[in-house]
Design an enzyme around this catalytic site. Structure first.
Site, short mmCIF file in Angstrom:
data_model
loop_
_atom_site.label_atom_id
_atom_site.label_comp_id
_atom_site.label_asym_id
_atom_site.label_seq_id
_atom_site.Cartn_x
_atom_site.Cartn_y
_atom_site.Cartn_z
N SER A 81 121.51 -131.32 21.63
CA SER A 81 122.05 -130.87 20.34
C SER A 81 123.39 -131.52 19.99
O SER A 81 124.25 -130.89 19.39
CB SER A 81 122.24 -129.35 20.30
N LEU A 82 123.56 -132.77 20.39
CA LEU A 82 124.80 -133.48 20.05
C LEU A 82 124.74 -134.08 18.66
O LEU A 82 125.72 -134.65 18.18
CB LEU A 82 125.02 -134.63 21.03
N GLY A 83 123.58 -133.99 18.03
CA GLY A 83 123.44 -134.64 16.73
C GLY A 83 123.19 -136.13 16.86
O GLY A 83 123.59 -136.91 16.01
N LEU A 117 121.23 -137.49 13.93
CA LEU A 117 122.06 -137.71 12.74
C LEU A 117 122.91 -138.95 12.92
O LEU A 117 123.09 -139.73 11.99
CB LEU A 117 122.95 -136.50 12.51
N GLU A 148 112.00 -136.56 32.81
CA GLU A 148 111.01 -137.14 31.89
C GLU A 148 111.52 -138.38 31.16
O GLU A 148 110.74 -139.20 30.69
CB GLU A 148 110.61 -136.09 30.84
N CYS A 156 103.48 -125.29 -0.53
CA CYS A 156 102.31 -125.16 0.35
C CYS A 156 101.89 -123.70 0.46
O CYS A 156 101.31 -123.17 -0.47
CB CYS A 156 102.60 -125.80 1.70
N LEU A 157 102.23 -123.00 1.53
CA LEU A 157 101.90 -121.58 1.61
C LEU A 157 102.48 -120.84 0.39
O LEU A 157 101.86 -119.92 -0.14
CB LEU A 157 102.44 -120.97 2.91
N GLY A 158 103.65 -121.25 -0.06
CA GLY A 158 104.30 -120.62 -1.21
C GLY A 158 103.47 -120.75 -2.48
O GLY A 158 103.53 -119.90 -3.37
N ARG A 209 95.56 -126.47 5.90
CA ARG A 209 94.14 -126.37 6.21
C ARG A 209 93.39 -125.72 5.05
O ARG A 209 92.25 -126.02 4.78
CB ARG A 209 94.04 -125.47 7.45
N HIS A 234 104.11 -130.85 0.26
CA HIS A 234 105.47 -130.63 0.76
C HIS A 234 106.44 -131.64 0.14
O HIS A 234 106.73 -132.67 0.74
CB HIS A 234 105.50 -130.77 2.29
N GLU A 293 109.48 -131.52 -0.02
CA GLU A 293 110.74 -131.62 0.74
C GLU A 293 110.78 -132.82 1.68
O GLU A 293 111.84 -133.17 2.19
CB GLU A 293 111.00 -130.32 1.52
N1 GLN Z 1 98.75 -121.84 6.26
C1 GLN Z 1 98.44 -122.56 5.07
C2 GLN Z 1 97.31 -123.56 5.28
O1 GLN Z 1 97.00 -123.89 6.39
C3 GLN Z 1 99.68 -123.25 4.52
C4 GLN Z 1 100.19 -124.32 5.41
C5 GLN Z 1 101.59 -124.76 5.05
O2 GLN Z 1 102.30 -124.07 4.35
N2 GLN Z 1 102.01 -125.88 5.57
O3 GLN Z 1 96.73 -124.03 4.33
#
Ligand code: GLN
Length: 531
Positions: free
Chosen positions: A13-15, A18, A148, A379-381, A460, A505, A507
């Site tokens: 965790s020294l970064g 980054l 390792e 995604c899930l959102g 998925r 995604h 982001e």
């Molecule tokens: N669990 C959901 C799916 O598998 C959303 C996945 C996610 O948000 N990356 O579709």
């Protein structure tokens, strides 16, 4: 091509990630083509199967590789596009060696760490950059002394011998602990860490010292003497004040780029780093402020939604605003969403797996829809937004995703027919960049300013097209569709000021000096909503 190897000593965790990324940024500013990669000594083949509690975010590349979150830093700080060749784990190394052994490729030889394992690692250093790359930076995960990590260090030593020591630079990140009682920084752990490196045959060329207190000249002399590094190559890296994006400038102030360019004999004129000065200026003195609630399941973990938080910072820069993130545990807001959400300027629900906290997230999506709070679902959102809309607007009682309730009467989110034969462990996810066609006049179309986009996926389950017409009729706008498989990628609510759910995604494609259009637009909407 020239090569930089980054190792870490004393503690994790020294970064280091980054620091590697910031060095990439420095070199790129000097006109060099840079590529970064990460070697992770753990035995998992990739971090895709690891829990966020273990490993933080899984960062997805365009080619669908599930990688270490440091690759996110690499892509945010530099412009080089990364591929699955840029994240190597011991799991992959041994997988390759064992496959070769079973095929008989080793022609009866005894298969050993040296040379067989180290050869596979060296091959990957050669494959890490293409002919356009001037400098390949390879960061080794873990800390010097880890069992390792040894084969990787050995491979790096051999590699330097092969290509010539003059084309290789070893940079070691270390920690100078501050002892309050003694009132001083201690150099001993760094000395010992470098001694361990030299035992393997690696002499660092640059020593980057993480420290909470400024280093004295004496300290630099001492480290130089004991670690066999020139004084000017003993670099101080203090904690940055406001943001990680100050790091390139901080390292520039210590002349790290000059050291590298000189050592590797690169022809690369100095640069004033205007891009990074601009980024930092915006971060330090924003004119506005917004509060965005992130409703998730791993809210207490610093790294689980790394790219989401970073993208929000980038969107703040784009809007001249400080984005304050309020982390909300989905399970805690379920009973009284109003109490937790009323003061927010925007609500974001990030990706996730499993059903814990979903009802709290659905309550948050409902609150945003009913109160006009800008909502961004990733995604899930996005799936949560669809479930909420189906239940409470289209009146599909008990609507759900089959991920959370296999026998729901209305599977508005489901596994696609062509994926059903696959088992549920890895393998069957939609991964990596996919095309998406945007609906004209949608919020998303205006944000992107174009109709064809590519975004990265990791999921998925999908929007169930059997419910598409019904949900559209009740007011849900399908704002983006995958043209190849007719999969719904974006949903919006027309009457709402800013309500966008995306199956991908975004982001993973945002940078400090080029915020992702949807994040930038979301924060702009939050600023407007704030009044
Ligand atoms: N669990 C959901 C799916 O598998 C959303 C996945 C996610 O948000 N990356 O579709």
């Amino acid at each position: 091509m020239k090569y930089i190897f980054v190792t870490g000593g004393v503690v994790s965790s020294l970064g280091k990630g980054l620091t590697s990324a910031a060095i990439g940024a420095l070199l790129e500013q000097r006109g060099l083509k840079v590529r970064l990669q990460k070697f992770d000594p753990y035995l998992n083949v990739d971090p895709g199967t690891m829990s966020p509690f273990q490993h933080g975010e899984v960062y997805v590349l365009n080619d669908g590789a599930e990688t270490d979150l440091d690759l996110g830093h690499y892509e945010r700080f530099t412009s080089g596009e990364l591929s699955r060749l840029n994240n190597l784990t011991s799991g992959q190394v041994y997988e390759t060696v064992l496959q070769k052994e079973r095929r008989g490729d080793y022609l009866g030889a005894t298969v050993q760490v040296i040379p067989h394992v180290t050869n596979v690692i060296k091959d990957r250093i050669y494959q890490g950059g293409d002919e356009n790359v001037d400098v390949l930076i390879t960061e080794l995960g873990g800390t010097i002394g880890d069992i390792e990590g040894l084969p990787f260090l050995e491979a790096m030593r051999q590699f330097a011998l092969e290509v010539g020591r003059a084309d290789v630079l070893f940079l070691h990140c270390t920690l100078l602990p501050y002892l309050k009682a003694a009132g001083e920084l201690k150099t001993k752990p760094s000395q010992q860490s470098v001694a361990k490196l030299r035992e393997i045959g690696i002499q660092p060329d640059i020593l980057v010292c993480r420290t909470e207190e400024p280093m004295t000249n004496e300290m630099r002399q001492k480290l130089s003497l004991f670690c066999n590094v020139p004084v000017k190559a003993v670099i101080e890296e203090m904690d940055v004040e406001t943001s990680i994006y100050e790091l390139p400038l901080a390292l520039k102030a210590e002349n790290v780029d000059d050291l590298i360019v000189d050592h590797l004999r690169l022809d690369a004129p100095d640069n004033d780093m205007q891009v990074w000065h601009d980024v930092v200026r915006h971060l330090k003195a924003p004119s506005h402020k917004v509060e965005i609630g992130v409703v998730g399941k791993y809210i207490e973990l610093q790294d689980a939604y790394k790219s989401v938080y970073e993208s929000m910072t980038h969107a703040g820069i784009a809007n001249d605003a400080a984005v304050r993130i309020i982390r909300l545990d989905a399970e805690e807001i379920e009973d009284n969403p109003e109490k937790h959400l009323a003061s927010l300027d925007g609500i974001l629900i990030p990706g996730g797996f499993g059903d814990r906290g979903t009802e709290g997230k659905i309550a948050a999506a409902r609150y945003a829809r009913e109160n006009g709070t800008p909502y961004f679902g990733l995604c899930l959102g996005m799936q949560i937004a669809v479930i909420e809309y189906a239940r409470n607007v289209a009146k599909l009682e008990g609507a759900n995703s089959t991920e959370f309730e296999a026998n729901t009467p209305h599977p508005v989110i489901d596994i696609m027919e062509d994926q059903k034969h696959l088992n549920s462990k890895g393998g069957n996810m939609r991964l990596g960049a996919c095309p998406c066609r945007l609906t004209e006049d949608s919020v998303s179309y205006h944000a992107y300013g174009k109709a064809e986009i590519h975004e990265r996926h990791r999921h998925r389950y999908e929007f169930n097209n059997a419910y598409r017409e019904q949900l559209e009729q009740s007011g849900l706008r399908i704002a983006g569709v995958n043209p190849e498989r007719d999969l719904v990628e974006i949903v919006e609510i027309s009457e709402h000021p800013w309500y966008v759910g995306v199956q991908f995604h975004p982001e993973f494609q945002s940078k400090p000096n080029a915020a992702h259009p949807l994040f930038a637009n979301f924060v702009a909407a939050a600023l407007k909503y704030k009044k």
